[in-house]
Write a protein that holds these residues in place. Structure first.
Motif, mmCIF file in Angstrom:
data_model
loop_
_atom_site.group_PDB
_atom_site.id
_atom_site.type_symbol
_atom_site.label_atom_id
_atom_site.label_comp_id
_atom_site.label_asym_id
_atom_site.label_seq_id
_atom_site.Cartn_x
_atom_site.Cartn_y
_atom_site.Cartn_z
ATOM 1 N N PHE A 1 0.843 -1.195 0.000
ATOM 2 C CA PHE A 1 0.000 0.000 0.000
ATOM 3 C C PHE A 1 0.879 1.246 0.000
ATOM 4 C CE2 PHE A 1 0.585 1.190 4.439
ATOM 5 C CZ PHE A 1 0.893 -0.005 5.057
ATOM 6 N N ASP B 1 -1.424 7.309 1.204
ATOM 7 C CA ASP B 1 -2.804 7.131 0.793
ATOM 8 C C ASP B 1 -3.488 6.054 1.650
ATOM 9 O OD1 ASP B 1 -5.167 6.682 -0.456
ATOM 10 O OD2 ASP B 1 -4.305 5.965 -2.348
ATOM 11 N N HIS B 2 -4.234 6.539 2.625
ATOM 12 C CA HIS B 2 -4.921 5.614 3.533
ATOM 13 C C HIS B 2 -5.810 4.641 2.772
ATOM 14 C CE1 HIS B 2 -4.304 7.605 7.621
ATOM 15 N NE2 HIS B 2 -3.533 8.252 6.770
ATOM 16 N N ASN B 3 -6.377 5.141 1.700
ATOM 17 C CA ASN B 3 -7.329 4.324 0.975
ATOM 18 C C ASN B 3 -6.673 3.103 0.324
ATOM 19 O OD1 ASN B 3 -10.089 4.105 0.406
ATOM 20 N ND2 ASN B 3 -9.606 4.478 -1.774
ATOM 21 N N SER B 4 -5.442 3.266 -0.100
ATOM 22 C CA SER B 4 -4.747 2.146 -0.737
ATOM 23 C C SER B 4 -4.593 0.984 0.246
ATOM 24 C CB SER B 4 -3.374 2.592 -1.243
ATOM 25 O OG SER B 4 -2.495 2.800 -0.154
ATOM 26 N N ASN C 1 -6.829 0.163 2.483
ATOM 27 C CA ASN C 1 -8.113 -0.529 2.465
ATOM 28 C C ASN C 1 -8.300 -1.377 1.214
ATOM 29 O OD1 ASN C 1 -8.936 0.450 4.947
ATOM 30 N ND2 ASN C 1 -9.783 2.336 4.042
ATOM 31 N N GLU C 2 -7.822 -0.860 0.105
ATOM 32 C CA GLU C 2 -7.921 -1.630 -1.130
ATOM 33 C C GLU C 2 -7.176 -2.956 -1.017
ATOM 34 O OE1 GLU C 2 -7.984 2.389 -3.864
ATOM 35 O OE2 GLU C 2 -6.391 0.909 -4.169
ATOM 36 N N GLN C 3 -5.984 -2.879 -0.453
ATOM 37 C CA GLN C 3 -5.170 -4.093 -0.350
ATOM 38 C C GLN C 3 -5.769 -5.087 0.637
ATOM 39 O OE1 GLN C 3 -2.563 -4.750 -2.445
ATOM 40 N NE2 GLN C 3 -3.316 -2.878 -3.389
ATOM 41 N N THR C 4 -6.266 -4.579 1.751
ATOM 42 C CA THR C 4 -6.845 -5.510 2.731
ATOM 43 C C THR C 4 -8.073 -6.200 2.135
ATOM 44 O OG1 THR C 4 -8.209 -3.763 3.721
ATOM 45 C CG2 THR C 4 -6.049 -4.168 4.701
ATOM 46 N N LYS C 5 -8.781 -5.473 1.309
ATOM 47 C CA LYS C 5 -9.950 -6.073 0.659
ATOM 48 C C LYS C 5 -9.497 -7.255 -0.203
ATOM 49 C CE LYS C 5 -13.984 -4.765 -2.025
ATOM 50 N NZ LYS C 5 -13.983 -4.205 -3.386
ATOM 51 N N GLU D 1 -6.248 3.241 12.365
ATOM 52 C CA GLU D 1 -7.700 3.048 12.240
ATOM 53 C C GLU D 1 -8.035 1.981 11.207
ATOM 54 O OE1 GLU D 1 -10.066 3.738 14.173
ATOM 55 O OE2 GLU D 1 -8.418 4.593 15.328
ATOM 56 N N GLU D 2 -7.427 2.109 10.040
ATOM 57 C CA GLU D 2 -7.682 1.159 8.961
ATOM 58 C C GLU D 2 -7.268 -0.254 9.381
ATOM 59 O OE1 GLU D 2 -6.425 4.082 8.694
ATOM 60 O OE2 GLU D 2 -7.503 5.163 7.139
#
Lengths: 352, 352
Positions: free
Chosen positions: A108, A112-115, A117-121, A139-140
């Motif tokens: 990740f 970019d915090h969102n990346s 989340n993408e990877q954990t998904k 948090e993520e």
DNA sequence: CTGAAAGCGCTTACAG
DNA sequence: CTGAAAGCGCTTACAG
């Protein structure tokens, strides 16, 4: 060159228990379908013989493979810190792949915090038996960890810890103490009354990590009643121009700063600034055995580097999963890395 | 959870070469009794397939055991330094015993050259496939090494090296550089014009080891043009009374000594002396992470300990033999240990 | 609830 | 010079 045959295996257990080795196998692996009576008998024999399963034979016979997911920050041009854990993970993988362990890496972006989340998904969509992760975004990571728990997937933290999670183990630095060591080393270069600057170069400046390190750093001065002043600055834009600008401003306001402590591996950016501005008189300490950092160490611009064996963190993190999933042996809940002190003189032999 | 079957083993090689797996096995292990023609053909297939033997299966099928001899100094009450390598050897042994490796330990007395010869004689009478040794007594070790060479038994040095021997590898410190680091650390506590004492507490004071360390130590002062004086003393009787007597005499003659560098792990004897004589003002640096030393480190009587990972030396030394004898992979001829710097602040997390 | 048998990828006598 | 077969200590369907 003959193997001693004081060794007892499933065959001998089966013979003594008057059952087949299949039944012994069932008991050894706690599988269902064995009467309590024979189960008890077999377990007694196992104990009496102090039976140790032959992992070689076990892994050879079992065609199962164990899939592990690794979740780490991408190596960025700003800092190649994350190369080291990856290298350690690779080494572990080489060692245990013969036991049928397979590793998939997910990266990740630290900006970019969102990346994350993408990877954990992606990980959750796969069928992994265990996860090794750097929980950089607290948090993520908490959310991801919850999902792992639900799926009963064991996971390991490296580099930084999140308290009170059901992680298998944490392998990384004791951050508070590391800052404490940094302060101690800095005092060697300090006058009676010090004026010290703590620099934090990072997008997420409020991270638990950095706060811990700084607290340790300040505690040393407090514990030893050292008079003086500690100034701090957060540099949120990590490009070299921003760093230069901010440092210039600070050093202008506080002309008498004698020493700088950088809370992470970006210490080379500060070293570069000091070099360009001919302020080699300022002592400088920072983190991690990166090429750039070592270069400045050798040039005398950095006095000390502190390092927490990032490669070993990766290695041990993966081995911890292997130990639980393949060998079924216990691992410690916390394994703190040493706080290594690197100088120009001993850097040649350092092992990450 | 299925193993991928892109894997090719002896069976596939045999099929492609139109021979039996026994013949393939012969070629893989360079055994005699295969025609040049089929040998060549098989080797080509091996290369084409990038065949990697399955060590698990190999060790499981082969009932051979590999016997290794370990030759180390006895742990003495004066210094428990040698516990650490032994621990590392034990850890390696635990790890590789499943591959049929057996280890026998032989201990000699560091105060008795003859005991070394007695032990080597025992080793040569046995049938060992490899030897791990600390060549503490250079002359005696040379003789033993010659015998090993004649018997074609590979051997590994740890802790100290003897140049130009046919050792498989040396795993231990770069002594010169280690002394150099010691000097660097000492300068942090020194005034402009230093007066420093080098102490060598050992029966064999002319050992190659100590000379190398001292040379490194002196070189640092020379390289940096530091003015001052370095005094040295050899203490051949290692009991505490003799140490006290000699140190008292020296400190009486040279009242202005600011710092002491001890060339080995007996630094605690000096610390004890300084404590009793209320000379905590003198800086003190020495070697090795021993319980006594760490105690004085924590009390502030010792400023730094330098350490070369003795446990890892033992571990790696044994693994080097395993690698050549079992895996048949190459090992580096020299592997220098890191020069670890230990202070009161980071000692809690040190890994030997 | 239990067992017989095949197989994991090699090595090792033994036979030819 | 070469091969068939048994075996290393386990696991895994499959059959009962």
């Amino acid at each position: 060159m003959e193997k001693d045959n004081t060794y007892f295996g499933v065959k001998e257990i089966a013979r003594r228990a008057n059952v087949s080795i299949a039944t012994v196998d069932r008991v050894i692996h706690n599988r269902t379908g064995v009467s309590e009576k024979t189960k008890k008998k077999i377990n007694e024999i196992i104990k009496a013989l102090d039976y140790q399963p032959n992992i070689l034979a076990s892994r050879l016979a079992s065609r199962k493979i164990i899939s592990l997911a690794v979740l780490l920050p991408k190596v960025s041009p700003e800092t190649d810190f994350w190369e080291a854990p990856l290298k350690g993970i690779d080494r572990a993988q080489q060692e245990i792949k013969k036991y049928g362990v397979q590793v998939t890496t997910f990266l990740f972006d630290l900006n970019d915090h969102n990346s994350f989340n993408e990877q954990t998904k992606l990980i959750l969509e796969g069928t992994f038996n265990g996860v090794l992760m750097a929980p950089s975004f607290v948090e993520e990571a908490r959310g991801f960890v919850k999902a792992c728990n639900k799926l009963k997937i064991p996971f390991t933290f490296i580099d930084s810890d999140i308290p009170d999670q059901e992680n298998l183990t944490y392998i990384g630095p004791h951050l508070f103490q590391s800052g404490y060591v940094g302060a101690k080393l800095l005092t060697y270069r300090l006058k009676e009354k010090h004026k010290v600057l703590v620099v934090n170069i990072s997008k997420d400046t409020d991270t638990y990590n950095y706060l811990q390190i700084e607290e340790g750093f300040r505690s040393y001065f407090k514990d030893h009643n050292l008079p003086g002043e500690i100034i701090r600055v957060d540099i949120k834009d990590t490009d070299s121009l921003s760093v230069t600008r901010d440092l210039k401003r600070i050093l202008h306001t506080h002309e008498d700063i004698e020493a700088i402590f950088v809370t992470n591996s970006r210490v080379s950016a500060v070293a570069s600034f000091l070099e360009k501005n001919k302020r080699g008189d300022i002592s400088l300490i920072g983190y991690d055995f990166l090429k750039e950092n070592v270069r400045y160490l050798n040039e005398g611009l950095i006095d000390f580097l502190i390092c927490h064996k990032p490669e070993e963190q990766g290695y041990r993190g993966l081995m911890a999963l292997y130990q639980t999933l393949v060998l079924g042996t216990a691992v410690e809940k916390v394994h703190f890395m040493p706080i290594d002190i690197i100088t120009r003189e001993n850097q040649a032999f350092y092992q990450n």
